[in-house]
Enzyme design. Structure first.
Site, PDB file in Angstrom:
ATOM      1  N   ILE A  51       4.642   3.172   3.896  1.00  0.00           N
ATOM      2  CA  ILE A  51       3.561   4.023   3.372  1.00  0.00           C
ATOM      3  C   ILE A  51       2.269   3.530   4.023  1.00  0.00           C
ATOM      4  O   ILE A  51       1.751   2.480   3.652  1.00  0.00           O
ATOM      5  CB  ILE A  51       3.484   3.935   1.834  1.00  0.00           C
ATOM      6  CG1 ILE A  51       4.824   4.325   1.212  1.00  0.00           C
ATOM      7  CG2 ILE A  51       2.346   4.815   1.313  1.00  0.00           C
ATOM      8  CD1 ILE A  51       4.970   3.953  -0.250  1.00  0.00           C
ATOM      9  N   PRO A  52       1.747   4.263   5.019  1.00  0.00           N
ATOM     10  CA  PRO A  52       0.615   3.767   5.819  1.00  0.00           C
ATOM     11  C   PRO A  52      -0.741   3.889   5.125  1.00  0.00           C
ATOM     12  O   PRO A  52      -1.607   4.670   5.531  1.00  0.00           O
ATOM     13  CB  PRO A  52       0.687   4.636   7.079  1.00  0.00           C
ATOM     14  CG  PRO A  52       1.240   5.935   6.591  1.00  0.00           C
ATOM     15  CD  PRO A  52       2.238   5.554   5.505  1.00  0.00           C
ATOM     16  N   CYS A  53      -0.936   3.095   4.098  1.00  0.00           N
ATOM     17  CA  CYS A  53      -2.175   3.165   3.322  1.00  0.00           C
ATOM     18  C   CYS A  53      -3.406   2.803   4.150  1.00  0.00           C
ATOM     19  O   CYS A  53      -4.520   3.169   3.784  1.00  0.00           O
ATOM     20  CB  CYS A  53      -2.087   2.307   2.071  1.00  0.00           C
ATOM     21  SG  CYS A  53      -1.787   0.570   2.375  1.00  0.00           S
ATOM     22  N   HIS A  54      -3.210   2.142   5.278  1.00  0.00           N
ATOM     23  CA  HIS A  54      -4.351   1.808   6.143  1.00  0.00           C
ATOM     24  C   HIS A  54      -5.004   3.057   6.730  1.00  0.00           C
ATOM     25  O   HIS A  54      -6.128   2.998   7.201  1.00  0.00           O
ATOM     26  CB  HIS A  54      -3.923   0.849   7.254  1.00  0.00           C
ATOM     27  CG  HIS A  54      -2.976   1.441   8.243  1.00  0.00           C
ATOM     28  ND1 HIS A  54      -1.622   1.568   7.984  1.00  0.00           N
ATOM     29  CD2 HIS A  54      -3.183   1.959   9.477  1.00  0.00           C
ATOM     30  CE1 HIS A  54      -1.036   2.124   9.035  1.00  0.00           C
ATOM     31  NE2 HIS A  54      -1.967   2.370   9.943  1.00  0.00           N
ATOM     32  N   ARG A  55      -4.328   4.203   6.648  1.00  0.00           N
ATOM     33  CA  ARG A  55      -4.876   5.455   7.182  1.00  0.00           C
ATOM     34  C   ARG A  55      -5.738   6.204   6.170  1.00  0.00           C
ATOM     35  O   ARG A  55      -6.127   7.347   6.411  1.00  0.00           O
ATOM     36  CB  ARG A  55      -3.734   6.347   7.654  1.00  0.00           C
ATOM     37  CG  ARG A  55      -2.960   5.755   8.814  1.00  0.00           C
ATOM     38  CD  ARG A  55      -1.845   6.654   9.286  1.00  0.00           C
ATOM     39  NE  ARG A  55      -1.061   5.957  10.297  1.00  0.00           N
ATOM     40  CZ  ARG A  55       0.241   6.134  10.486  1.00  0.00           C
ATOM     41  NH1 ARG A  55       0.899   7.009   9.755  1.00  0.00           N
ATOM     42  NH2 ARG A  55       0.870   5.456  11.406  1.00  0.00           N
TER      43      ARG A  55
END
Length: 99
Positions: free
Chosen positions: A51-55
């Site tokens: 889950i690419p929460c950095h985006r």
């Protein structure tokens, strides 16, 4: 929590090299006033590599000061590795890199 799962499902769709805002995610899950809840869901992200929460950035394109997985320097590095330009104020141009 059902809302958290909805958040994770949307965040998984953000393409590499793009960012979106907490507010846009809230709107996409049908809870336009739940930006803070989106932030909390991402703070407890159970699968950071999946889950690419950095985006996800704030409405001004600013990186999260309290990025849960190492601080905003780590978030910057993850985004820059995907081709996203992060300026000296830890901001991303949403017109150029927004999803």
């Amino acid at each position: 929590m059902k809302t958290f799962e909805s958040v994770y499902n949307v965040v998984k769709q953000i393409p590499e090299g793009k960012v979106t805002t907490y507010g846009k995610i809230a709107a996409l899950i049908g809870k336009p006033r739940a930006s803070r809840q989106v932030g909390w869901a991402l703070h407890v992200n159970p699968a950071p590599g999946v889950i690419p929460c950095h985006r996800v950035v704030n409405r001004f394109g600013e990186l999260a000061q309290g990025f849960a997985f190492g601080g905003r320097e780590v978030q910057r590095k993850l985004l820059e590795n995907e081709g996203v330009v992060v300026d000296e104020n830890f901001c991303v141009n949403l017109d150029k890199f927004g999803w």
